[in-house]
Design a protein around this motif. Structure first.
Motif, PDB file in Angstrom:
ATOM      1  N   UNK A  89      40.923  45.982  36.540  1.00 27.10           N
ATOM      2  CA  UNK A  89      39.799  46.578  37.243  1.00 27.10           C
ATOM      3  C   UNK A  89      40.000  46.457  38.746  1.00 27.10           C
ATOM      4  N   UNK A  90      39.066  46.989  39.513  1.00 25.24           N
ATOM      5  CA  UNK A  90      39.218  47.040  40.961  1.00 25.24           C
ATOM      6  C   UNK A  90      38.775  45.738  41.606  1.00 25.24           C
ATOM      7  N   UNK A  91      39.177  45.588  42.877  1.00 30.88           N
ATOM      8  CA  UNK A  91      38.741  44.416  43.637  1.00 30.88           C
ATOM      9  C   UNK A  91      37.218  44.408  43.782  1.00 30.88           C
ATOM     10  N   UNK A  92      36.630  45.585  43.826  1.00 30.12           N
ATOM     11  CA  UNK A  92      35.166  45.664  43.918  1.00 30.12           C
ATOM     12  C   UNK A  92      34.520  45.033  42.693  1.00 30.12           C
ATOM     13  N   UNK A  93      35.118  45.234  41.522  1.00 31.11           N
ATOM     14  CA  UNK A  93      34.583  44.634  40.302  1.00 31.11           C
ATOM     15  C   UNK A  93      34.709  43.114  40.333  1.00 31.11           C
ATOM     16  N   UNK A  94      35.837  42.627  40.860  1.00 29.71           N
ATOM     17  CA  UNK A  94      36.016  41.180  40.987  1.00 29.71           C
ATOM     18  C   UNK A  94      34.999  40.619  41.972  1.00 29.71           C
ATOM     19  N   UNK A  95      34.766  41.330  43.070  1.00 27.55           N
ATOM     20  CA  UNK A  95      33.782  40.878  44.062  1.00 27.55           C
ATOM     21  C   UNK A  95      32.391  40.821  43.456  1.00 27.55           C
ATOM     22  N   UNK A  96      32.037  41.822  42.661  1.00 24.25           N
ATOM     23  CA  UNK A  96      30.726  41.824  42.008  1.00 24.25           C
ATOM     24  C   UNK A  96      30.579  40.628  41.071  1.00 24.25           C
ATOM     25  N   UNK A  97      31.674  40.285  40.401  1.00 23.53           N
ATOM     26  CA  UNK A  97      31.652  39.123  39.517  1.00 23.53           C
ATOM     27  C   UNK A  97      31.520  37.837  40.319  1.00 23.53           C
ATOM     28  N   UNK A  98      32.143  37.816  41.511  1.00 28.28           N
ATOM     29  CA  UNK A  98      32.014  36.648  42.378  1.00 28.28           C
ATOM     30  C   UNK A  98      30.596  36.440  42.860  1.00 28.28           C
ATOM     31  N   UNK A  99      29.867  37.506  43.041  1.00 24.34           N
ATOM     32  CA  UNK A  99      28.470  37.396  43.475  1.00 24.34           C
ATOM     33  C   UNK A  99      27.562  36.891  42.360  1.00 24.34           C
ATOM     34  N   UNK A 100      28.014  37.027  41.115  1.00 22.71           N
ATOM     35  CA  UNK A 100      27.179  36.621  39.983  1.00 22.71           C
ATOM     36  C   UNK A 100      27.193  35.111  39.818  1.00 22.71           C
ATOM     37  N   UNK A 101      26.033  34.559  39.509  1.00 22.01           N
ATOM     38  CA  UNK A 101      25.934  33.125  39.246  1.00 22.01           C
ATOM     39  C   UNK A 101      25.947  32.888  37.745  1.00 22.01           C
TER      40      UNK A 101
END
Length: 279
Positions: free
Chosen positions: A159-171
């Protein structure tokens, strides 16, 4: 040992006079140098080669059988902190995953050496996962910490880096009904995490996770030292953010500082390797 051991291992043991059930790190390192076995073959030797003394586990934590659970709880609290930066959350998830790989089996981990942890393949991890401790409290559950990191590298796999970033924002908010490790394996695509070559990849300052290689051993050493620092730090409380309050001052956490130093070590190693090629 049974005759199901790999033929190359049996032949090497016969030639060198090594007992076939001797699988300590020194012996395996010699085997690698002399026989150049494949990673799959080394994985086949892993269950016996596993070092129950957990040599990479911090000495300060060895006497406390609850140390892994305490570390997972501290890390989970920091991940749940709304003030934690998303890149710090990714690194915290990786730190907890590394802790499970390195912690003694009596603490609920796998007791692997640094070399085994850095070279661990998805197939080998699948075989070892049943050994990881499961606790009633999801916030301190080692198996749940593993699940969360597999979610990250599965997303990073295709997946894209944006998807990884969104996952990083998730708690990782605990669920009263179901633990994370009781859910289906993370599969944002087509079960992507088993296709990720390195299970302990480097992560740079922008949150890019290396898709092709594990972090450098010196970086893992920094992560291990951070474990001791974090477990003794005050527990982070998850207070709601007041929309009317001023934005808190951004400070570098011990984990982020360690990650910055680890990144510097990686860059220095790469530069040294490049320069050596032109000497």
């Amino acid at each position: 040992m049974s005759s199901t051991a790999p033929d190359l291992w049996l032949d090497w043991c016969a030639v060198t006079g090594t007992p076939i059930d001797r699988r300590d790190q020194t012996t395996l390192d010699q085997f690698v140098r002399q026989a150049s076995p494949s990673r799959a073959l080394l994985d086949a030797l892993l269950p016996v080669a596993e070092d129950l003394a957990a040599p990479a586990w911090p000495a300060a934590l060895r006497g406390d059988a609850t140390s892994l659970e305490r570390l997972v709880r501290h890390g989970t609290a920091r991940i749940a902190d709304p003030n934690s930066h998303w890149v710090a959350r990714l690194r915290l998830r990786r730190l907890l995953f590394a802790a499970v790989l390195l912690a003694p089996t009596g603490h609920g981990g796998l007791g692997l050496t640094r070399t085994r942890a850095l070279g661990l393949t998805p197939r080998a991890l699948q075989d070892l996962r049943p050994r990881i401790r499961r606790t009633e409290d999801e916030a301190s559950c080692p198996a749940c910490a593993v699940w969360s990191w597999l979610d990250v590298i599965g997303t990073n796999s295709s997946w894209t880096h944006r998807a990884v970033r969104a996952l990083g924002h998730r708690r990782d908010d605990p669920d009263d009904q179901t633990h994370r490790h009781q859910r289906d394996d993370p599969s944002p695509g087509w079960l992507d995490w088993p296709d990720h070559p390195g299970l302990l990849p480097a992560t740079d300052q922008w949150g890019y996770v290396d898709r092709y290689a594990s972090m450098h051993s010196s970086s893992l050493s920094v992560v291990v030292r951070t474990m001791t620092t974090m477990i003794d730090a005050p527990t982070v409380l998850d207070h709601p953010v007041d929309p009317g309050s001023k934005k808190p001052v951004r400070r570098i956490t011990p984990e982020e500082e360690a990650a910055i130093l680890a990144r510097a070590d990686e860059l220095n190693t790469r530069i040294a390797r490049i320069l050596s090629e032109y000497q």
